[in-house]
Design a protein around this motif. Structure first.
Motif, PDB file in Angstrom:
ATOM      1  N   MET A   1      38.766  41.552  35.106  1.00 56.74           N
ATOM      2  CA  MET A   1      39.890  42.171  35.810  1.00 56.74           C
ATOM      3  C   MET A   1      39.972  41.623  37.236  1.00 56.74           C
ATOM      4  O   MET A   1      38.970  41.592  37.945  1.00 56.74           O
ATOM      5  N   PRO A   2      41.138  41.183  37.663  1.00 54.78           N
ATOM      6  CA  PRO A   2      41.269  40.779  39.068  1.00 54.78           C
ATOM      7  C   PRO A   2      40.950  41.952  39.987  1.00 54.78           C
ATOM      8  O   PRO A   2      41.471  43.051  39.832  1.00 54.78           O
ATOM      9  N   GLU A   3      40.050  41.732  40.953  1.00 55.54           N
ATOM     10  CA  GLU A   3      39.664  42.762  41.893  1.00 55.54           C
ATOM     11  C   GLU A   3      40.315  42.480  43.240  1.00 55.54           C
ATOM     12  O   GLU A   3      41.118  41.553  43.365  1.00 55.54           O
ATOM     13  N   LEU A   4      39.984  43.284  44.240  1.00 59.37           N
ATOM     14  CA  LEU A   4      40.677  43.163  45.528  1.00 59.37           C
ATOM     15  C   LEU A   4      40.679  41.738  46.080  1.00 59.37           C
ATOM     16  O   LEU A   4      41.728  41.250  46.524  1.00 59.37           O
ATOM     17  N   PRO A   5      39.541  41.024  46.109  1.00 63.68           N
ATOM     18  CA  PRO A   5      39.593  39.655  46.636  1.00 63.68           C
ATOM     19  C   PRO A   5      40.570  38.751  45.893  1.00 63.68           C
ATOM     20  O   PRO A   5      41.278  37.955  46.510  1.00 63.68           O
ATOM     21  N   GLU A   6      40.610  38.882  44.562  1.00 61.61           N
ATOM     22  CA  GLU A   6      41.534  38.038  43.802  1.00 61.61           C
ATOM     23  C   GLU A   6      42.990  38.396  44.111  1.00 61.61           C
ATOM     24  O   GLU A   6      43.855  37.506  44.186  1.00 61.61           O
ATOM     25  N   VAL A   7      43.259  39.688  44.279  1.00 64.13           N
ATOM     26  CA  VAL A   7      44.624  40.101  44.602  1.00 64.13           C
ATOM     27  C   VAL A   7      45.006  39.624  46.010  1.00 64.13           C
ATOM     28  O   VAL A   7      46.123  39.161  46.236  1.00 64.13           O
ATOM     29  N   GLU A   8      44.078  39.708  46.945  1.00 61.51           N
ATOM     30  CA  GLU A   8      44.355  39.233  48.301  1.00 61.51           C
ATOM     31  C   GLU A   8      44.535  37.717  48.329  1.00 61.51           C
ATOM     32  O   GLU A   8      45.427  37.197  49.013  1.00 61.51           O
ATOM     33  N   VAL A   9      43.716  37.007  47.578  1.00 64.82           N
ATOM     34  CA  VAL A   9      43.877  35.543  47.488  1.00 64.82           C
ATOM     35  C   VAL A   9      45.237  35.207  46.879  1.00 64.82           C
ATOM     36  O   VAL A   9      45.935  34.287  47.341  1.00 64.82           O
ATOM     37  N   THR A  10      45.624  35.943  45.848  1.00 68.04           N
ATOM     38  CA  THR A  10      46.944  35.730  45.243  1.00 68.04           C
ATOM     39  C   THR A  10      48.045  35.971  46.269  1.00 68.04           C
ATOM     40  O   THR A  10      48.986  35.178  46.384  1.00 68.04           O
ATOM     41  N   ARG A  11      47.944  37.059  47.011  1.00 61.26           N
ATOM     42  CA  ARG A  11      48.958  37.371  48.034  1.00 61.26           C
ATOM     43  C   ARG A  11      49.094  36.229  49.029  1.00 61.26           C
ATOM     44  O   ARG A  11      50.206  35.767  49.323  1.00 61.26           O
ATOM     45  N   ARG A  12      47.981  35.769  49.533  1.00 60.57           N
ATOM     46  CA  ARG A  12      48.011  34.706  50.550  1.00 60.57           C
ATOM     47  C   ARG A  12      48.574  33.401  50.002  1.00 60.57           C
ATOM     48  O   ARG A  12      49.137  32.608  50.752  1.00 60.57           O
ATOM     49  N   SER A  13      48.425  33.193  48.686  1.00 63.00           N
ATOM     50  CA  SER A  13      48.832  31.914  48.111  1.00 63.00           C
ATOM     51  C   SER A  13      50.338  31.764  47.960  1.00 63.00           C
ATOM     52  O   SER A  13      50.828  30.645  47.741  1.00 63.00           O
TER      53      SER A  13
END
Length: 271
Positions: free
Chosen positions: A1-13
């Motif tokens: 499951m994507p966790e907070l770091p993955e969601v934040e990395v996605t946002r920044r990308s």
């Protein structure tokens, strides 16, 4: 499951790339976890002002209303000027003047939900009980200690619940507890102030490192620009059951807590 770091990395990308884009079309695939909440055509002509995040939700702030996006268990986003024809697991396309944002979600536990504002009852239901953001000034030590003292459950379970602090998922809870020297089975209420302070600092450090390394790609996670993460290559205990601890060489142990896997070192992490 994507966790907070993955969601934040996605946002920044993709946040900068989609800013000020105007919605030209909306395509829906198979139903997701929750309905969109408006007719797709209502979004046409609206402008994307910014992309924020609350916990594991991405918030696309439009000039009128907000789109809440959740990646669920296996979802990922892509944003590009041109994308291939949507496949069977592509369930949402937001076509804009600056590119298409696509949600790919094989298990369909993700969601895209429209709300008029964060005061909307639907937004409050989804976001209202989330704890402080661990990578913001809102995550202050005294409040964290107070919230832990009110919870008798195991500290690992309390972290995953998301009310003491939001977004510390399974991977990063195991890593933060190792860094703080705390066994995952310890009651949250029993943590002394010094131990709670070490855990507070460990959460901030581990999540910050994970974001810097692009998150964790255990199966198929990648950012909206297609980049994979590398945090999983440097975990101290997560996914290392039976292997020697990097610190003391004792074998890393595995236990189940609420159907989730917890990894820990019995020598380095004290009860």
């Amino acid at each position: 499951m994507p966790e907070l770091p993955e969601v934040e990395v996605t946002r920044r990308s993709f946040a900068n790339a989609i800013e000020n884009a105007t919605v030209q079309a909306v395509r829906l695939g198979q139903p997701l976890r929750w309905p969109l909440g408006c007719a797709p055509e209502q979004l046409l002509g609206r402008r994307v002002r910014s992309v924020g995040r609350r916990g594991k939700y991405l918030l696309l702030q439009l000039d009128q209303g907000i789109l809440l996006l959740h990646l669920g268990m296996s979802g990922s986003l892509r944003f590009a000027p041109v994308l291939p024809v949507a496949g069977v697991h592509d369930h949402f396309d937001l076509v804009t003047t600056q590119g298409t944002l696509r949600l790919h979600d094989p298990r369909r536990f993700g969601a895209v939900v429209y709300v008029d504002s964060l005061a909307d009852p639907v937004a409050h239901k989804l976001l209202g009980r989330l704890g402080p953001e661990p990578l913001s000034d809102a995550f202050e030590l005294a409040g964290f200690q107070a919230r832990l003292k009110r919870r008798q459950a195991a500290i690992k379970s309390v972290l995953l619940a998301g009310e003491a602090v939001v977004g510390v998922g399974n991977i990063y809870a195991s890593e933060a507890l190792f860094l703080a020297g705390i066994r995952p089975t310890v009651s949250a209420a029993r943590l002394s102030r010094p131990r709670a302070a070490r855990l507070h600092a460990a959460i901030v450090k581990v999540l910050g490192q994970a974001v810097a390394l692009g998150g964790s790609t255990l199966r198929d996670f990648s950012s909206a620009s297609g980049q994979v993460g590398y945090f999983q290559l440097q975990t101290m205990v997560y996914g290392r059951a039976g292997l020697p601890c990097h610190v003391c060489a004792s074998p890393v142990r595995l236990l189940k807590q609420g159907q989730r896997s917890s990894f820990y070192c019995a020598n380095c992490q004290k009860p």
